[in-house]
Structure formats: structure tokens, C-alpha cells
Design a protein around this motif. Structure first.
Motif, mmCIF file in Angstrom:
data_model
loop_
_atom_site.group_PDB
_atom_site.id
_atom_site.type_symbol
_atom_site.label_atom_id
_atom_site.label_comp_id
_atom_site.label_asym_id
_atom_site.label_seq_id
_atom_site.Cartn_x
_atom_site.Cartn_y
_atom_site.Cartn_z
ATOM 1 N N TYR A 158 -9.829 -15.752 -2.628
ATOM 2 C CA TYR A 158 -8.971 -14.901 -1.995
ATOM 3 C C TYR A 158 -8.912 -15.073 -0.509
ATOM 4 C CZ TYR A 158 -12.722 -11.629 -1.674
ATOM 5 O OH TYR A 158 -13.870 -11.039 -1.285
ATOM 6 N N ARG A 159 -7.893 -14.448 0.281
ATOM 7 C CA ARG A 159 -7.698 -14.709 1.534
ATOM 8 C C ARG A 159 -7.842 -13.107 2.235
ATOM 9 N NH1 ARG A 159 -6.897 -19.824 3.030
ATOM 10 N NH2 ARG A 159 -6.145 -21.052 1.277
ATOM 11 N N PRO A 160 -9.149 -12.797 2.723
ATOM 12 C CA PRO A 160 -9.210 -11.392 3.268
ATOM 13 C C PRO A 160 -8.564 -11.527 4.510
ATOM 14 C CG PRO A 160 -11.461 -12.648 3.222
ATOM 15 C CD PRO A 160 -10.474 -13.363 2.494
ATOM 16 N N VAL A 161 -8.161 -10.428 5.190
ATOM 17 C CA VAL A 161 -7.687 -10.311 6.310
ATOM 18 C C VAL A 161 -7.811 -8.725 7.082
ATOM 19 C CG1 VAL A 161 -5.340 -9.851 5.777
ATOM 20 C CG2 VAL A 161 -5.738 -10.392 8.032
ATOM 21 N N ARG A 162 -8.317 -8.376 8.011
ATOM 22 C CA ARG A 162 -8.306 -7.142 8.663
ATOM 23 C C ARG A 162 -7.003 -6.666 9.317
ATOM 24 N NH1 ARG A 162 -13.496 -9.220 9.153
ATOM 25 N NH2 ARG A 162 -15.092 -7.882 8.128
ATOM 26 N N GLU A 174 -3.553 16.360 2.816
ATOM 27 C CA GLU A 174 -3.547 17.212 3.941
ATOM 28 C C GLU A 174 -2.155 17.203 4.758
ATOM 29 O OE1 GLU A 174 -6.970 16.871 6.077
ATOM 30 O OE2 GLU A 174 -8.364 17.543 4.501
ATOM 31 N N GLY A 175 -1.537 16.073 4.605
ATOM 32 C CA GLY A 175 -0.487 15.767 5.313
ATOM 33 C C GLY A 175 -0.603 15.318 6.775
ATOM 34 N N THR A 176 -1.689 14.740 6.823
ATOM 35 C CA THR A 176 -2.202 14.095 8.141
ATOM 36 C C THR A 176 -1.881 12.860 8.143
ATOM 37 O OG1 THR A 176 -4.262 15.257 8.313
ATOM 38 C CG2 THR A 176 -3.907 13.310 9.576
ATOM 39 N N SER A 177 -1.068 12.349 9.359
ATOM 40 C CA SER A 177 -0.642 10.910 9.396
ATOM 41 C C SER A 177 -1.840 10.029 10.035
ATOM 42 C CB SER A 177 0.332 10.687 10.533
ATOM 43 O OG SER A 177 1.163 9.563 10.806
ATOM 44 N N ALA A 178 -2.432 9.204 8.848
ATOM 45 C CA ALA A 178 -3.552 8.380 9.189
ATOM 46 C C ALA A 178 -3.044 7.183 9.306
ATOM 47 C CB ALA A 178 -4.541 8.743 8.034
ATOM 48 N N LEU A 179 -3.897 6.431 10.262
ATOM 49 C CA LEU A 179 -3.767 5.054 10.426
ATOM 50 C C LEU A 179 -5.353 4.462 9.942
ATOM 51 C CD1 LEU A 179 -2.120 2.642 11.697
ATOM 52 C CD2 LEU A 179 -3.203 3.082 13.889
ATOM 53 N N VAL A 180 -5.179 3.620 9.269
ATOM 54 C CA VAL A 180 -6.633 3.148 8.740
ATOM 55 C C VAL A 180 -6.636 1.712 8.980
ATOM 56 C CG1 VAL A 180 -7.854 2.924 6.474
ATOM 57 C CG2 VAL A 180 -5.982 4.367 6.488
ATOM 58 N N PHE A 181 -8.110 1.563 9.535
ATOM 59 C CA PHE A 181 -8.438 0.213 9.448
ATOM 60 C C PHE A 181 -9.407 -0.488 8.734
ATOM 61 C CE2 PHE A 181 -11.304 -3.170 11.961
ATOM 62 C CZ PHE A 181 -10.270 -3.923 12.529
ATOM 63 N N LEU A 182 -9.014 -1.427 8.071
ATOM 64 C CA LEU A 182 -9.620 -2.001 6.899
ATOM 65 C C LEU A 182 -9.445 -3.394 6.579
ATOM 66 C CD1 LEU A 182 -8.120 -0.627 3.735
ATOM 67 C CD2 LEU A 182 -6.854 -1.148 5.780
ATOM 68 N N ALA A 183 -10.172 -3.965 5.691
ATOM 69 C CA ALA A 183 -9.765 -5.333 5.131
ATOM 70 C C ALA A 183 -9.153 -5.410 4.129
ATOM 71 C CB ALA A 183 -11.161 -6.185 5.028
ATOM 72 N N GLN A 184 -8.010 -6.175 3.935
ATOM 73 C CA GLN A 184 -7.253 -6.377 2.622
ATOM 74 C C GLN A 184 -7.701 -7.503 2.024
ATOM 75 O OE1 GLN A 184 -3.492 -8.090 3.219
ATOM 76 N NE2 GLN A 184 -2.622 -6.709 1.475
ATOM 77 N N PRO A 185 -8.038 -7.606 0.746
ATOM 78 C CA PRO A 185 -7.708 -6.695 -0.173
ATOM 79 C C PRO A 185 -8.819 -5.279 -0.262
ATOM 80 C CG PRO A 185 -9.246 -8.464 -1.115
ATOM 81 C CD PRO A 185 -8.880 -8.820 0.160
ATOM 82 N N HIS A 186 -8.127 -4.262 -0.776
ATOM 83 C CA HIS A 186 -8.872 -3.039 -0.943
ATOM 84 C C HIS A 186 -8.047 -2.377 -2.067
ATOM 85 C CE1 HIS A 186 -10.432 1.061 -0.096
ATOM 86 N NE2 HIS A 186 -11.432 0.454 0.356
ATOM 87 N N ALA A 187 -8.790 -1.516 -2.683
ATOM 88 C CA ALA A 187 -8.204 -0.474 -3.703
ATOM 89 C C ALA A 187 -7.097 0.178 -3.255
ATOM 90 C CB ALA A 187 -9.059 0.483 -4.090
ATOM 91 N N LEU A 188 -6.786 0.376 -1.957
ATOM 92 C CA LEU A 188 -5.835 1.209 -1.562
ATOM 93 C C LEU A 188 -4.611 0.491 -1.397
ATOM 94 C CD1 LEU A 188 -7.402 2.973 1.872
ATOM 95 C CD2 LEU A 188 -6.192 4.094 0.282
ATOM 96 N N PHE A 189 -4.653 -0.782 -1.455
ATOM 97 C CA PHE A 189 -3.384 -1.804 -1.436
ATOM 98 C C PHE A 189 -2.838 -2.006 -2.793
ATOM 99 C CE2 PHE A 189 -5.471 -3.025 2.650
ATOM 100 C CZ PHE A 189 -4.269 -2.919 3.487
#
Length: 239
Positions: free
Chosen positions: A77-81, A146-161
Motif C-alpha cells: 500500500y502507499r502510506p502518506v502523512r 465534545e463538539g471540538t473542531s479537531a485537526l488530526v496529524f496522522l498517516a493514512q491508512p488508519h482506522a479513522l479513514f
């Protein structure tokens, strides 16, 4: 060759990937012994021959592992931050103060994240949450609840995606794809069945499958072998 030690990093994403590769090895009647490790343990485990096949190394970041008697094999696969968010945010360079309520990242990516934040005026004063790698999903979901506007720094792929509502926030400083490759010990490759090596070199999972597998393990409670079987049977995501 009847047995092979298959090494992977000690997290859900890499465990799922290793289990998917193990299914190919099983089809060639290879008995697999899994070896999980922290990143800083890999060089010594490769040097002492504990790992025959590593799943996976992210190139070019992990290119130094080749020096430990290893050969690159295939691209899984091709991970990317990236930056990503559940909120509809403009590109990072267009953010204004107050648009982001919190920045979230996991410990392995903290240094990279801070170097970018320091050069982004709109992010410089935003509170930062650093969590353990296996707690990133829950930390982001808690901020969302909580309604917080969060900006997340991570590598894709990840469970969130695996959730299409979680989308990349553009940043021209990011986006360079890496290659998640297997690394096989040269001495093992020399005596391995060539058909097996060819099949491994052609094996592709892709970021979408990896995100779904990560979610199946982290969130749905599957063990890595169950998630790999779900992928192989086409029950995880379309391939």
C-alpha cells in the motif's frame, strides 16, 4: 523451507497487514511464526536473524533496514502523512485563528507535527493533544463527541479513514506517498520458492483495505487473523 518468521510493528495496522501476508504463505504450505516489535527493536532483530520477512517497511523512511541483510519485495500500500478532520476545513495555509479547537496526533508523529505547526501562524496557539498510537481513534472520537473542531496529524491508512466523513485537509508541505514494502532476508530469498516470492511481490492491499482492516481490529474487536480472512473473502471492503 517449511517455516518462516514474519516480523511486524506492534500495532493493529501492521498486525493486520502481516496476517494478510501470512495467508499467502499458508497457501504455499509455509508455517508462520509472528514476531511483533517496536520500531527501535527492528535493526537488532534483523541482525540476529529473528525476522525472515518484515511486513512492512515504509520507504524511503525505513530504507536503512536494507543494510541489515534484507531485500525489498513488492508494494502492499502507499502510506502518506496528512492532516485530516471530521470538520469541513479549508487548506491549512488558509486557516484563520479560531477555526481549529484542538490538534491531535500520536506520539510517533509528534516531532513532525510540531515542525509544521511552528511554521503555521493559525495553528501556533492551538492546544495540542498527544496520545498513544493505539488511542488515537478514541481520542479523536472523544473530541468529536465534545463538539471540538479537531485537526488530526496522522498517516493514512488508519482506522479513522474507514469513515468517509473523516477527510484530508490539504497542506502543500505534505502528501508525498511512501511505499509500504515487504523486506525479505537475502539468505531466505535465496532458498525460497520463486513462485511464492513472485506472488508476494505482486500482492497489493491498498490504503482503503488497510484502513478497513485497521478499523476491524481496533474498533470492531476482530483479531488480525479474522480481519485478514474477512479481507480475503471479500467481506471487508471491495477489492
Amino acid at each position: 523451507m517449511t517455516t518462516l518468521s514474519l516480523g511486524h510493528l506492534r500495532n493493529a495496522l501492521h498486525a493486520g497487514c502481516a496476517s494478510a501476508v501470512a495467508r499467502v504463505l499458508d497457501a504455499h504450505e509455509i508455517e508462520v511464526e509472528f514476531v511483533d516489535a517496536d520500531r527501535d527493536e527492528l535493526p537488532s532483530l534483523l541482525d540476529d536473524g529473528t525476522i525472515d520477512l518484515l511486513v512492512s517497511a515504509w520507504l524511503p523512511e525505513d530504507a536503512g533496514l536494507i543494510q541489515h541483510g534484507m531485500r525489498v519485495l513488492g508494494t502492499l500500500y502507499r502510506p502518506v502523512r496528512v492532516w485530516a478532520s471530521y470538520d469541513s476545513l479549508p487548506p491549512v495555509e488558509a486557516l484563520t485563528p479560531g477555526q481549529v479547537g484542538r490538534i491531535i496526533t500520536a506520539k510517533p508523529d509528534e516531532a513532525r507535527m510540531r515542525s509544521i505547526v511552528e511554521a503555521s501562524p493559525a495553528l501556533a496557539s492551538v492546544p495540542v493533544t498527544i496520545c498513544e498510537e493505539d488511542a488515537l481513534f478514541e481520542t479523536v472520537q472523544a473530541a468529536r463527541a465534545e463538539g471540538t473542531s479537531a485537526l488530526v496529524f496522522l498517516a493514512q491508512p488508519h482506522a479513522l479513514f474507514a469513515d468517509e466523513a473523516f477527510a484530508i485537509v490539504a497542506d502543500p508541505r505534505l502528501g508525498e506517498e511512501m511505499e509500504a514494502c515487504m523486506m525479505v532476508r537475502e539468505s531466505v530469498a535465496a532458498c525460497a520458492d520463486q513462485d511464492m516470492l513472485d506472488e508476494l511481490s505482486e500482492m497489493t492491499l491498498g490504503n482503503k483495505v488497510m484502513s478497513a482492516m485497521d478499523r476491524a481490529i481496533q474498533v470492531d474487536g476482530m483479531d488480525p487473523e479474522e480481519a485478514a480472512e474477512a479481507w480475503q473473502r471479500g467481506r471487508l471492503v471491495s477489492r
